[in-house]
Enzyme design. Structure first.
Site, PDB file in Angstrom:
ATOM      1  N   HIS A   2      26.937  63.345  39.493  1.00  0.00           N
ATOM      2  CA  HIS A   2      27.116  62.735  37.966  1.00  0.00           C
ATOM      3  C   HIS A   2      26.109  62.477  37.574  1.00  0.00           C
ATOM      4  CE1 HIS A   2      31.737  61.910  39.241  1.00  0.00           C
ATOM      5  NE2 HIS A   2      31.475  63.203  39.420  1.00  0.00           N
TER       6      HIS A   2
ATOM      7  N   SER B 147      28.345  68.380  35.975  1.00  0.00           N
ATOM      8  CA  SER B 147      28.850  69.754  36.298  1.00  0.00           C
ATOM      9  C   SER B 147      28.278  70.724  35.694  1.00  0.00           C
ATOM     10  CB  SER B 147      30.440  69.659  36.445  1.00  0.00           C
ATOM     11  OG  SER B 147      30.889  68.838  37.232  1.00  0.00           O
TER      12      SER B 147
ATOM     13  N   LYS C 105      44.510  69.149  36.990  1.00  0.00           N
ATOM     14  CA  LYS C 105      44.003  70.673  37.624  1.00  0.00           C
ATOM     15  C   LYS C 105      43.454  70.556  39.050  1.00  0.00           C
ATOM     16  CE  LYS C 105      41.478  74.507  35.578  1.00  0.00           C
ATOM     17  NZ  LYS C 105      40.561  74.962  34.507  1.00  0.00           N
ATOM     18  N   ASP C 106      42.711  69.365  39.501  1.00  0.00           N
ATOM     19  CA  ASP C 106      42.605  69.298  40.865  1.00  0.00           C
ATOM     20  C   ASP C 106      43.822  69.106  41.947  1.00  0.00           C
ATOM     21  OD1 ASP C 106      40.096  69.851  40.262  1.00  0.00           O
ATOM     22  OD2 ASP C 106      39.098  67.859  40.895  1.00  0.00           O
TER      23      ASP C 106
ATOM     24  N   GLU D 288      34.734  78.321  67.480  1.00  0.00           N
ATOM     25  CA  GLU D 288      35.681  78.493  66.435  1.00  0.00           C
ATOM     26  C   GLU D 288      35.428  79.025  65.334  1.00  0.00           C
ATOM     27  OE1 GLU D 288      33.981  75.851  67.846  1.00  0.00           O
ATOM     28  OE2 GLU D 288      34.636  73.847  67.214  1.00  0.00           O
TER      29      GLU D 288
END
Lengths: 303, 386
Positions: free
Chosen positions: B203, B207, B229-230, B273
């Site tokens: 921030h 972005s 959107k998220d 993994e």
């Protein structure tokens, strides 16, 4: 459309993750051989050996490991996205476990109470539990004592400890069975293949005394001898107790023992994913609704 | 004048960072992985807290306490499967987030510290995930812990001492399990702190966007545009997650981890993994013990110093045709390394693994610096021609 897409997505995932990854001819060849009844198969050791060798070359590395034959997908009743266990088979499988497997193998994570409403009624399970002697204590005198089993007891294992189990079995430890279908590659298919897969060793394969040949076992030499013979026990429901029937039933029972939450899990999954799909559709609409002023904005330049 | 919540010291932070935060309008769905990663962390922490209420970090009981959770704790199987598969989902999201950054040049100035803080989070995540996998105390837990902690024994002179210090004894043992549990519980809070730093650094500069071109006017507020959107992306993630969770909960696990740890029996193949497999493949591709460890560490360090290896001033791969080829090759190379990592050590996998490892290093050490310069030269050449 979203629902269709997600069903398609789930279906392709299922295809991807199911054990039938072996699309090669090798799998088909094994399938043909595997479904010959085990009794008839005994004389086919050489054919089997030849097939193993042949497909190892033809089918490529993914199919055959160097030391054992991978089990194939037998299409279990409970192997569908919406399929539950075959409970009559689980009940018969418990009988096979109790009368055959339990003499060497423990089921240490399973309680008698787990059987209630799954394989038997509460009254039946209480009777079964009472037929076992369970060590309890210490009592007021500080002594351990034996009492009939209760619903809240674990199903008692055949041996006091791992050392006793080894001592009674020529040094080999019969593994606990309550997680076995989760703890072996191939899971329930492997159990079935192993139980029905005893054959004469192929020529040139030396098996030490005390060991038995089973192509599905890593290394091929397994301490456990063939346990299930046709007609060895009598099912309560009159099902003919053939080797493959008993193997199928006990494998289903062990699948249940390893994943008792299985049926509920799938059902909850359908409900939850259904709810998520609705939420996704609504959010998709809401997103387009909120963004529409931006998406429809027009910049007009005047030269 | 009435009290205005968005001007208050504390609620104002909320307002300026997740409500009124100015965001470029052209962010595509690739920008959703940041928020979904945060939610994955939240899911892991929440389920982890509940699991810790029933789990017992002692060698004799660890495996049984997991089975106790699976069978006797109400919805214990659900909590544990969420936690186990949630780790995989977290890594899927974070790998996507990393490759998004690589594609759109989000690591370039002025976001270099942002990128580096992200790599630090990634390293912390790997440590946490590794220690978490040890806790069920199955065969793969035990042998994975043995193999990975032994990597430190390659350090000259003090390696052995470091390994024994890590173990708290002379083998992977009860003290090892205890401290792994302690650290596995602690590190997520460190990750959460690092994530806040990551967000603050983001921030600070704002972005990046798919075009990679900075512009300061004409931004839109985070709420409601990127909130919806998220949210949409989150539901997609939750659906993928739920398919694994409810229908294939053990598909990403190894069968050997349902066998209680036995120091006397080594599994046929020790595999980590899936999310460690690319780095594991790099480790195994170097035919020298210390060299392998250095290569694996180097693969992550290269990510860390990537902003300083880069020479390009153009961020987005949209405008970098040569880098685009190299990027997609790296992407598939990385997947390929993951596939190699779970194969047995035999030809042709070892050979292919070496080639894939070489490309990984070639990309970061040669292509990233070279293509930046080359592309700029070609553009200048093209412009002069006109």
């Amino acid at each position: 459309m979203l629902t269709c897409a997600s069903i398609l997505c789930m279906h392709s995932l299922w295809l991807l993750t199911s054990r039938v990854r072996m699309f090669s001819r090798a799998a088909a060849a094994f399938k043909r051989v595997r479904f010959i009844p085990p009794s008839a198969q005994d004389g086919k050791g050489k054919l089997m050996g030849a097939l193993v060798a042949g497909t190892a070359v033809a089918g490529g590395v993914a199919v055959c490991s160097a030391d054992h034959v991978p089990s194939i997908d037998y299409g279990w009743n409970h192997h569908g996205l919406l399929a539950s266990y075959d409970y009559p088979a689980v009940r018969r499988g418990f009988q096979v476990y109790r009368e055959v497997c339990a003499s060497c193998h423990a089921l240490e994570h399973t309680y008698f109470r787990n059987l209630v409403g799954v394989t038997h009624t509460e009254e039946e399970v209480k009777k079964i539990a009472e037929s076992y002697d369970v060590v309890d204590g210490p009592n007021a005198e500080g002594e351990m004592f034996e009492r009939p089993g209760k619903l809240s007891d674990k199903i008692p294992g055949p041996y006091a400890n791992k050392e006793a189990a080894r001592a009674a079995n020529n040094g080999a430890y019969p593994p606990d069975l309550s997680l076995i279908t989760k703890a072996r590659p191939g899971g329930v298919d492997y159990i079935f293949a192993l139980l029905t897969g005893y054959i004469d060793p192929p020529e040139g394969k030396a098996i030490l005394s005390g060991l038995n040949y089973n192509p599905y076992f890593p290394g091929g030499a397994i301490a456990m001898a063939r346990q299930l013979q046709d007609g060895q026990l009598e099912y309560e429901d009159g099902t003919p107790a053939t080797t493959s029937q008993m193997s199928k039933d006990v494998a289903t029972f062990l699948a249940w023992a390893a994943e008792p939450e299985h049926d509920y899990r799938k059902k909850a999954g359908v409900q939850w994913i259904g709810a998520l799909l609705v939420a996704l559709a609504l959010t998709g609409f809401y997103k387009r609704f909120r963004w529409s002023p931006l998406k429809t904005a027009k910049f007009h330049y005047v030269a | 004048m009435c009290w205005r919540w968005n001007k208050h010291l504390l609620t104002g932070i909320l307002d300026s960072h997740i409500i009124d935060y100015p965001t470029p309008k052209n962010l595509n769905y690739m920008w959703s992985f940041g928020s979904t990663a945060g939610i994955c962390l939240g899911i892991q922490m929440l389920t982890g807290i509940f699991l810790a209420m029933h789990y017992c970090p002692k060698m004799e009981y660890a495996f049984y306490s997991i089975e106790h959770i699976m069978r006797n704790v109400k919805y214990g199987w659900l909590i544990r499967y969420i936690h186990a598969n949630g780790a995989s989902m977290f890594f899927i999201v974070v790998y996507s987030h990393i490759f998004r950054g690589l594609y759109y040049g989000s690591y370039m100035y002025p976001r270099h510290y942002l990128w580096m803080s992200g790599v630090v989070i990634f390293i912390l995540m790997m440590a946490t995930a590794f220690m978490g996998y040890v806790l069920p105390w199955g065969q793969m837990s035990f042998w994975g812990a043995t193999v990975i902690t032994n990597l430190f024994s390659t350090i000259p002179f003090v390696g052995r001492d470091i390994v024994e210090w890590l173990w708290g004894g002379f083998s992977v043992n009860n003290p090892t399990l205890n401290r792994f549990f302690s650290l596995h519980y602690t590190l997520p809070f460190v990750i959460a702190g690092a994530a806040i730093v990551h967000l603050a650094l983001l921030h600070d500069v704002g972005s990046n966007n798919p075009l990679g071109v900075e512009y300061y006017g004409d931004k839109i507020s985070f709420y409601p545009y990127f909130y919806v959107k998220d949210l949409f992306s989150l539901f997609i993630l939750l659906i993928v997650f739920s398919v694994f969770l409810y229908f294939f909960p053990n598909e990403l696990n190894h069968p050997d981890n349902y066998v209680p740890a036995d120091p006397l029996t080594t599994p046929a193949h020790i595999v980590p993994e899936w999310y460690f497999l690319p780095f594991y493949a790099i480790l195994r591709s170097v035919p020298h013990k210390l060299g392998g460890v250095l290569a694996m560490g180097g693969a992550i360090v290269l990510l860390l110093i990537l902003p300083y290896l880069n020479t390009s001033r153009v961020r987005s791969t949209y405008f970098r045709p040569l880098y685009a080829q190299a990027f997609w090759f790296l992407f598939f190379d990385f997947l390929f390394l993951g596939w190699i990592g779970q194969k047995e050590v035999a030809e042709p996998y070892t050979y292919l693994g070496i080639i894939a490892t070489l490309y990984y290093f070639f990309f970061f050490l040669v292509l990233v610096p070279l293509l930046g310069i080359l592309e700029e030269k070609l553009i200048c050449y093209d412009v002069e021609k006109i």
